[in-house]
Design an enzyme around this catalytic site. Sequence first.
Site, mmCIF file in Angstrom:
data_model
loop_
_atom_site.group_PDB
_atom_site.id
_atom_site.type_symbol
_atom_site.label_atom_id
_atom_site.label_comp_id
_atom_site.label_asym_id
_atom_site.label_seq_id
_atom_site.Cartn_x
_atom_site.Cartn_y
_atom_site.Cartn_z
ATOM 1 N N ASN A 104 13.261 -4.761 -1.310
ATOM 2 C CA ASN A 104 12.125 -4.120 -1.981
ATOM 3 C C ASN A 104 12.618 -3.197 -3.086
ATOM 4 O O ASN A 104 13.686 -2.610 -3.004
ATOM 5 C CB ASN A 104 11.254 -3.366 -0.964
ATOM 6 C CG ASN A 104 11.670 -1.918 -0.808
ATOM 7 O OD1 ASN A 104 11.248 -1.043 -1.570
ATOM 8 N ND2 ASN A 104 12.531 -1.642 0.169
ATOM 9 N N PHE A 108 8.705 4.067 -4.754
ATOM 10 C CA PHE A 108 7.802 5.163 -4.349
ATOM 11 C C PHE A 108 6.414 5.033 -4.970
ATOM 12 O O PHE A 108 5.912 5.965 -5.623
ATOM 13 C CB PHE A 108 8.374 6.530 -4.733
ATOM 14 C CG PHE A 108 9.554 7.001 -3.915
ATOM 15 C CD1 PHE A 108 9.962 6.335 -2.775
ATOM 16 C CD2 PHE A 108 10.249 8.143 -4.286
ATOM 17 C CE1 PHE A 108 11.042 6.781 -2.033
ATOM 18 C CE2 PHE A 108 11.329 8.599 -3.554
ATOM 19 C CZ PHE A 108 11.727 7.911 -2.435
ATOM 20 N N SER A 170 16.532 6.520 -1.195
ATOM 21 C CA SER A 170 15.935 5.276 -1.681
ATOM 22 C C SER A 170 16.656 4.855 -2.955
ATOM 23 O O SER A 170 16.904 5.690 -3.829
ATOM 24 C CB SER A 170 14.444 5.464 -1.965
ATOM 25 O OG SER A 170 13.754 5.538 -0.756
ATOM 26 N N ASN A 172 15.527 2.989 -5.305
ATOM 27 C CA ASN A 172 14.624 2.515 -6.355
ATOM 28 C C ASN A 172 14.050 3.615 -7.242
ATOM 29 O O ASN A 172 13.159 3.358 -8.047
ATOM 30 C CB ASN A 172 13.489 1.703 -5.720
ATOM 31 C CG ASN A 172 14.035 0.541 -4.915
ATOM 32 O OD1 ASN A 172 14.893 -0.196 -5.404
ATOM 33 N ND2 ASN A 172 13.588 0.393 -3.669
ATOM 34 N N THR A 173 14.524 4.840 -7.047
ATOM 35 C CA THR A 173 14.157 5.933 -7.947
ATOM 36 C C THR A 173 15.445 6.400 -8.615
ATOM 37 O O THR A 173 16.344 6.895 -7.926
ATOM 38 C CB THR A 173 13.502 7.101 -7.160
ATOM 39 O OG1 THR A 173 12.279 6.634 -6.598
ATOM 40 C CG2 THR A 173 13.222 8.291 -8.058
ATOM 41 N N LYS A 220 17.462 11.720 5.401
ATOM 42 C CA LYS A 220 17.730 10.277 5.469
ATOM 43 C C LYS A 220 18.761 9.893 4.420
ATOM 44 O O LYS A 220 18.593 10.188 3.231
ATOM 45 C CB LYS A 220 16.417 9.514 5.247
ATOM 46 C CG LYS A 220 16.552 8.019 5.441
ATOM 47 C CD LYS A 220 15.180 7.388 5.558
ATOM 48 C CE LYS A 220 15.242 5.898 5.721
ATOM 49 N NZ LYS A 220 13.909 5.311 5.895
ATOM 50 N N ASN A 249 18.972 4.217 5.197
ATOM 51 C CA ASN A 249 18.000 3.587 4.310
ATOM 52 C C ASN A 249 18.495 2.171 3.962
ATOM 53 O O ASN A 249 19.458 1.689 4.546
ATOM 54 C CB ASN A 249 17.857 4.454 3.048
ATOM 55 C CG ASN A 249 16.437 4.407 2.503
ATOM 56 O OD1 ASN A 249 15.860 3.328 2.351
ATOM 57 N ND2 ASN A 249 15.873 5.559 2.220
HETATM 58 C C1 LIG Z 1 9.241 -2.619 1.922
HETATM 59 C C2 LIG Z 1 10.023 -1.399 2.320
HETATM 60 C C3 LIG Z 1 9.652 -0.146 1.849
HETATM 61 C C4 LIG Z 1 10.376 0.982 2.209
HETATM 62 N N1 LIG Z 1 9.967 2.212 1.758
HETATM 63 C C5 LIG Z 1 10.622 3.333 2.189
HETATM 64 C C6 LIG Z 1 10.167 4.618 1.816
HETATM 65 O O1 LIG Z 1 9.167 4.779 1.110
HETATM 66 N N2 LIG Z 1 10.869 5.687 2.261
HETATM 67 C C7 LIG Z 1 11.981 5.576 3.061
HETATM 68 O O2 LIG Z 1 12.556 6.585 3.462
HETATM 69 N N3 LIG Z 1 12.416 4.353 3.458
HETATM 70 C C8 LIG Z 1 11.771 3.246 3.041
HETATM 71 N N4 LIG Z 1 12.209 2.016 3.456
HETATM 72 C C9 LIG Z 1 13.430 1.918 4.280
HETATM 73 C C10 LIG Z 1 13.106 1.810 5.770
HETATM 74 O O3 LIG Z 1 12.475 2.968 6.239
HETATM 75 C C11 LIG Z 1 14.400 1.570 6.575
HETATM 76 O O4 LIG Z 1 15.245 2.685 6.432
HETATM 77 C C12 LIG Z 1 15.145 0.325 6.151
HETATM 78 O O5 LIG Z 1 14.264 -0.701 5.781
HETATM 79 C C13 LIG Z 1 16.076 -0.198 7.240
HETATM 80 O O6 LIG Z 1 15.350 -0.547 8.395
HETATM 81 P P1 LIG Z 1 14.892 -2.057 8.737
HETATM 82 O O7 LIG Z 1 16.105 -2.924 8.551
HETATM 83 O O8 LIG Z 1 14.391 -2.011 10.139
HETATM 84 O O9 LIG Z 1 13.819 -2.373 7.756
HETATM 85 C C14 LIG Z 1 11.495 0.862 3.081
HETATM 86 C C15 LIG Z 1 11.851 -0.401 3.553
HETATM 87 C C16 LIG Z 1 11.139 -1.512 3.200
HETATM 88 C C17 LIG Z 1 11.556 -2.855 3.755
#
Ligand SMILES: Cc1cc2nc3c(=O)[nH]c(=O)nc-3n(C[C@H](O)[C@H](O)[C@H](O)COP(=O)(O)O)c2cc1C
Length: 380
Positions: A104, A108, A170, A172-173, A220, A249
């Site tokens: 992704n 934000f 993150s 992406n910022t 995080k 993350n």
């Molecule tokens: C579509 C998507 C959007 C995410 N948006 C955020 C976010 O806004 N803030 C954040 O701290 N982590 C965000 N994450 C990261 C997740 O919270 C997590 O740390 C990461 O995906 C690893 O866990 P997973 O493998 O179970 O998805 C996002 C992940 C995905 C897949």
Amino acid sequence: MWPLLAKTARLLPAEAAHKAAVQALRFGIAPRPSLPSLPVRVAGLQFDNPLGLAAGFDKNAEAMAGAFQLGFGHVEVGTITPHPQPGNPKPRVFRLAEDVAVINRYGFNSEGRDRALQRLITYRNKGQAAGVLGINIGANKLSADPATDYYDGAKSFAALADYLTVNISSPNTPGLRDLQDAMRLPEILGAVASGLADASENAPENAPVDYAASVPVFVKLAPDMEHQQLIAALDQLAEADIRGVILTNTTISRPDSLKSVHKQETGGLSGKPLFKLASQTLSDAHKHLVKTGMRDKLSIIGVGGIGSAEDVYVKLLLGADTTQLYSALALQGPELPSHILTNLADMLAKSGVSDIANICGQAATIDEAMKLAQHSAITS
Ligand SMILES: Cc1cc2nc3c(=O)[nH]c(=O)nc-3n(C[C@H](O)[C@H](O)[C@H](O)COP(=O)(O)O)c2cc1C
């Protein structure tokens, strides 16, 4: 019915499916499983079980009650930015089905602090809390001073959060991950502390509250930090009285194993291919905190690639106090949390574990943890 709905959702583009899932949970259209009791205590908070919903699913605090209904012991909403912002152009989220992964680059997309505040106040007023509620705060893309944004988030949400997460990881910022650096971190953590102090000042005189004491702050981090950078960050978190570290993350790395046509999309990779990298980061952090006598100060929340009870078990063995997932929910559907928790309860029972805290950090390596988890799974 739920497997069929999940299958239908997978026919939609990834972002449309995400939106539909949030709206379904918002209106309580979700399974209501009966769950085993698997209590854990983390950073002074009591959790019903060691599996939470990671940030990014419910970015605008719309669907907390529905998410708890699925069985999660905690739900982390956000990332919430002070001002509304659209995020990156679409498409910006991709399913890598062959790889059991997601990429992704949402960037934000946020309705902003005020909308989230309204919803959280309504939620709290209804007294609906069915678990621990975390609020994840971030900075606007065009912010002139990110520290001010974290100050704003801490001050705004102190009264509504069971815990606050400072998201500086993150990918992406632009520039956000630089805040993890030892040179920048103190400023951000100081801003959060000031936000909590000022929220306490604003509390009604007849109900004084010290949010710095009552709301634990978690930070995080990314899985892509150099070892020394991770160590330096952990030392600073402990020094600043941060209560937990969320590891990790998404990653900007791309393992050679990826097969999907989407594998070169820009953004953060999550799901199964992240599991080992995130787990190694967690294990390194646990070992460093034990070695330096700081482990009791800083809890560890393990996230990245969890899709089964064995995966949760591995993270606990490597040092997680509790865990979270996101991608696997999107890929496998709403019954996943209850399946994981039921299987985890079986694994713990078969291994004679009565208190989850007793297995925290019991494995020195991922291989050892995986062997132990497989053994518990086979005999269950
Ligand atoms: C579509 C998507 C959007 C995410 N948006 C955020 C976010 O806004 N803030 C954040 O701290 N982590 C965000 N994450 C990261 C997740 O919270 C997590 O740390 C990461 O995906 C690893 O866990 P997973 O493998 O179970 O998805 C996002 C992940 C995905 C897949």
